[in-house]
Motif scaffolding. Structure first.
Motif, PDB file in Angstrom:
ATOM      1  N   PRO A  66      -5.131  10.271  -3.915  1.00 16.27           N
ATOM      2  CA  PRO A  66      -6.534  10.702  -4.059  1.00 16.27           C
ATOM      3  C   PRO A  66      -7.048  10.596  -5.502  1.00 16.27           C
ATOM      4  CG  PRO A  66      -5.094  12.564  -3.513  1.00 16.27           C
ATOM      5  CD  PRO A  66      -4.296  11.312  -3.326  1.00 16.27           C
ATOM      6  N   LYS A  67      -6.158  10.792  -6.493  1.00 19.62           N
ATOM      7  CA  LYS A  67      -6.613  10.718  -7.886  1.00 19.62           C
ATOM      8  C   LYS A  67      -6.208   9.416  -8.562  1.00 19.62           C
ATOM      9  CE  LYS A  67      -6.703  15.687  -8.803  1.00 19.62           C
ATOM     10  NZ  LYS A  67      -5.464  16.294  -8.262  1.00 19.62           N
ATOM     11  N   LYS A  68      -4.986   8.946  -8.275  1.00 22.84           N
ATOM     12  CA  LYS A  68      -4.464   7.781  -9.013  1.00 22.84           C
ATOM     13  C   LYS A  68      -4.845   6.451  -8.378  1.00 22.84           C
ATOM     14  CE  LYS A  68      -0.312  10.403 -10.244  1.00 22.84           C
ATOM     15  NZ  LYS A  68       1.112  10.480  -9.899  1.00 22.84           N
ATOM     16  N   GLY A  69      -5.409   6.481  -7.174  1.00 21.21           N
ATOM     17  CA  GLY A  69      -5.699   5.220  -6.499  1.00 21.21           C
ATOM     18  C   GLY A  69      -4.447   4.645  -5.860  1.00 21.21           C
ATOM     19  N   MET A  70      -4.395   3.320  -5.704  1.00 22.50           N
ATOM     20  CA  MET A  70      -3.273   2.698  -5.010  1.00 22.50           C
ATOM     21  C   MET A  70      -2.044   2.655  -5.919  1.00 22.50           C
ATOM     22  SD  MET A  70      -3.119   1.971  -1.931  1.00 22.50           S
ATOM     23  CE  MET A  70      -4.552   1.360  -1.062  1.00 22.50           C
ATOM     24  N   VAL A  71      -0.981   3.323  -5.516  1.00 23.26           N
ATOM     25  CA  VAL A  71       0.234   3.378  -6.331  1.00 23.26           C
ATOM     26  C   VAL A  71       1.288   2.436  -5.730  1.00 23.26           C
ATOM     27  CG1 VAL A  71       1.973   4.903  -7.353  1.00 23.26           C
ATOM     28  CG2 VAL A  71      -0.293   5.810  -6.775  1.00 23.26           C
ATOM     29  N   SER A  72       1.943   1.642  -6.592  1.00 21.05           N
ATOM     30  CA  SER A  72       2.958   0.683  -6.147  1.00 21.05           C
ATOM     31  C   SER A  72       4.291   1.368  -5.872  1.00 21.05           C
ATOM     32  CB  SER A  72       3.182  -0.384  -7.219  1.00 21.05           C
ATOM     33  OG  SER A  72       2.037  -1.154  -7.354  1.00 21.05           O
ATOM     34  N   PRO A  73       5.061   0.799  -4.944  1.00 23.04           N
ATOM     35  CA  PRO A  73       6.350   1.421  -4.597  1.00 23.04           C
ATOM     36  C   PRO A  73       7.292   1.554  -5.790  1.00 23.04           C
ATOM     37  CG  PRO A  73       6.102  -0.734  -3.541  1.00 23.04           C
ATOM     38  CD  PRO A  73       4.778  -0.377  -4.127  1.00 23.04           C
ATOM     39  N   GLY A  74       7.208   0.609  -6.732  1.00 24.47           N
ATOM     40  CA  GLY A  74       8.063   0.704  -7.917  1.00 24.47           C
ATOM     41  C   GLY A  74       7.878   2.006  -8.661  1.00 24.47           C
ATOM     42  N   ASP A  75       6.700   2.636  -8.512  1.00 24.60           N
ATOM     43  CA  ASP A  75       6.413   3.883  -9.224  1.00 24.60           C
ATOM     44  C   ASP A  75       6.834   5.134  -8.464  1.00 24.60           C
ATOM     45  OD1 ASP A  75       5.291   2.457 -11.298  1.00 24.60           O
ATOM     46  OD2 ASP A  75       3.281   2.488 -10.415  1.00 24.60           O
ATOM     47  N   PHE A  76       7.138   5.013  -7.181  1.00 24.79           N
ATOM     48  CA  PHE A  76       7.530   6.241  -6.469  1.00 24.79           C
ATOM     49  C   PHE A  76       8.788   6.107  -5.616  1.00 24.79           C
ATOM     50  CE2 PHE A  76       4.380   4.179  -3.728  1.00 24.79           C
ATOM     51  CZ  PHE A  76       4.986   4.218  -2.485  1.00 24.79           C
ATOM     52  N   ILE A  77       9.179   4.886  -5.226  1.00 21.70           N
ATOM     53  CA  ILE A  77      10.401   4.744  -4.420  1.00 21.70           C
ATOM     54  C   ILE A  77      11.636   5.290  -5.163  1.00 21.70           C
ATOM     55  CG2 ILE A  77      12.020   3.080  -3.378  1.00 21.70           C
ATOM     56  CD1 ILE A  77       9.740   3.227  -1.548  1.00 21.70           C
ATOM     57  N   PRO A  78      11.799   4.977  -6.464  1.00 24.86           N
ATOM     58  CA  PRO A  78      12.981   5.510  -7.159  1.00 24.86           C
ATOM     59  C   PRO A  78      13.026   7.045  -7.143  1.00 24.86           C
ATOM     60  CG  PRO A  78      11.989   3.744  -8.447  1.00 24.86           C
ATOM     61  CD  PRO A  78      11.036   4.050  -7.324  1.00 24.86           C
ATOM     62  N   VAL A  79      11.862   7.689  -7.284  1.00 20.56           N
ATOM     63  CA  VAL A  79      11.820   9.152  -7.251  1.00 20.56           C
ATOM     64  C   VAL A  79      12.105   9.655  -5.839  1.00 20.56           C
ATOM     65  CG1 VAL A  79      10.366  11.185  -7.608  1.00 20.56           C
ATOM     66  CG2 VAL A  79      10.216   9.257  -9.192  1.00 20.56           C
ATOM     67  N   ALA A  80      11.521   9.001  -4.854  1.00 17.56           N
ATOM     68  CA  ALA A  80      11.750   9.389  -3.460  1.00 17.56           C
ATOM     69  C   ALA A  80      13.218   9.227  -3.088  1.00 17.56           C
ATOM     70  CB  ALA A  80      10.868   8.553  -2.528  1.00 17.56           C
ATOM     71  N   GLU A  81      13.835   8.216  -3.642  1.00 17.20           N
ATOM     72  CA  GLU A  81      15.274   7.945  -3.409  1.00 17.20           C
ATOM     73  C   GLU A  81      16.098   9.065  -4.051  1.00 17.20           C
ATOM     74  OE1 GLU A  81      18.550   5.326  -2.881  1.00 17.20           O
ATOM     75  OE2 GLU A  81      16.816   4.940  -1.671  1.00 17.20           O
ATOM     76  N   ALA A  82      15.759   9.429  -5.304  1.00 19.15           N
ATOM     77  CA  ALA A  82      16.533  10.452  -6.029  1.00 19.15           C
ATOM     78  C   ALA A  82      16.369  11.832  -5.394  1.00 19.15           C
ATOM     79  CB  ALA A  82      16.105  10.489  -7.492  1.00 19.15           C
ATOM     80  N   SER A  83      15.195  12.104  -4.816  1.00 21.03           N
ATOM     81  CA  SER A  83      14.935  13.440  -4.274  1.00 21.03           C
ATOM     82  C   SER A  83      15.315  13.553  -2.801  1.00 21.03           C
ATOM     83  CB  SER A  83      13.444  13.761  -4.414  1.00 21.03           C
ATOM     84  OG  SER A  83      12.688  12.906  -3.574  1.00 21.03           O
ATOM     85  N   GLY A  84      15.609  12.409  -2.182  1.00 22.21           N
ATOM     86  CA  GLY A  84      15.922  12.423  -0.761  1.00 22.21           C
ATOM     87  C   GLY A  84      14.686  12.281   0.126  1.00 22.21           C
ATOM     88  N   GLN A  85      13.494  12.278  -0.499  1.00 21.32           N
ATOM     89  CA  GLN A  85      12.260  12.154   0.289  1.00 21.32           C
ATOM     90  C   GLN A  85      12.124  10.784   0.941  1.00 21.32           C
ATOM     91  OE1 GLN A  85      10.034  13.434  -3.175  1.00 21.32           O
ATOM     92  NE2 GLN A  85       8.924  14.924  -1.954  1.00 21.32           N
TER      93      GLN A  85
END
Ligand code: C2E
Ligand code: CA
Ligand code: CA
Ligand code: CA
Length: 274
Positions: A66-85
């Protein structure tokens, strides 16, 4: 010297805390995004060079923040992987890909599976559930895994892949040539498709080795009865080389960028038949 060492440590510590804070904020944001349905699948075509026909699409996740617009997987997949999400996100991706199948008649869809997802106890049951829930035909779905999920002499990986195969899904080896590639993987695991990593394709024109390696991978794939797909095809020259070398399918910006379903036209961005 002792003092400055301590200062360095304090600065380092402050930097770490900031990083940890940022990561925690992103994790919370991801959870909210999943809750609010902010994720979307973009589709990128895979094209048969001889006919310019689209055979399938790769599903690439995007976060419509909603605030950042379209976010690429490179910016959140690593975090989702580390957190288990990644487990929840991966389940959503799979279900959404099944849902999209109806909108791409005659084509299949490939879905990226993260290493953590692949190893998770829920993975196989979830694959089964999603087929039952959506009624999707697994033969129209291909699961892309990277070499990093494969460990030498790994009986568990073999049995997971065999089970996926048994359920009727296709299996692709993604980013081929970038990991600790071992040719023995190719004979031991039931891959339908090998995806030649983009780095080889982009080096075709500039290095002497890349064309030799690409030709060998294509020949190897043909000999093993696997389909060879080249990733990251951006120029006509690359497409011509790959087509002449016998590559089965091409994927890349030249043939079409990843797009939401609503923007997909039937046909390729640059019609080439070679
Ligand atoms: P990947 O699986 O290797 O996907 C190919 C990436 O290359 C995509 O980036 C795609 O947009 C980009 N690409 C395609 N054609 C070209 C080209 O001609 N030139 C260049 N420079 N790039 C091209 P994207 O969408 O940013 O995804 C990055 C990575 O994030 C993917 O790499 C994949 O590892 C991961 N990813 C994406 N979606 C998912 C998902 O649903 N689940 C999981 N676990 N990972 C995903
Ligand atoms: Ca992929
Ligand atoms: Ca890839
Ligand atoms: Ca990749």
């Amino acid at each position: 010297a002792k003092e400055s060492g301590r200062n360095t440590y304090v600065v380092f510590q402050a930097g770490m805390n900031e990083l940890i804070e940022k990561r925690r904020a992103l994790e919370l944001d991801l959870a909210a995004g999943l809750e609010r349905g902010e994720f979307q699948l973009y589709l990128q075509p895979r094209v048969e060079p001889a006919t310019a026909a689209i055979t399938s699409y790769e599903a690439l996740v995007r976060w419509n923040h909603p605030k950042k617009g379209m976010v690429s997987p490179g910016d959140f997949i690593p975090v989702a992987e580390a957190s288990g999400q990644i487990i929840r996100l991966g389940e959503w991706v799979l279900a959404e890909a099944c849902r999209l199948l109806d909108s791409v008649p005659g084509c299949s869809i490939s879905v990226n599976v993260s290493p953590l997802q692949f190893r998770h106890a829920d993975f196989l049951p979830n694959l089964h559930d999603v087929l039952v829930r959506t009624g999707a035909n697994p033969a129209r779905l291909e699961l892309e895994i990277t070499e990093s999920v494969l460990i030498e002499n790994d009986q568990r990986a073999v049995s997971i892949l065999d089970e996926i195969k048994h359920m009727g899904f296709g299996i692709a080896l993604d980013d081929f040539g970038t990991g600790y590639s071992s040719l023995s993987y190719l004979s031991r695991y039931p891959f339908d498709t090998i995806k030649i990593d983009r780095s080889f394709v982009s080096n075709l024109a500039t290095t002497d080795n890349a064309p030799v390696i690409v030709r060998s991978i294509i020949e190897l794939g043909a000999g093993l009865g696997m389909k060879i797909v080249a990733e990251g095809v951006e120029t006509i020259e690359e497409a011509l080389f790959l087509a002449q070398a016998g590559c089965d399918e091409l994927q890349g910006y030249l043939l079409g960028r990843p797009k939401p379903l609503t923007e997909l036209q039937r046909g390729v961005d640059n019609a080439i038949a070679v």
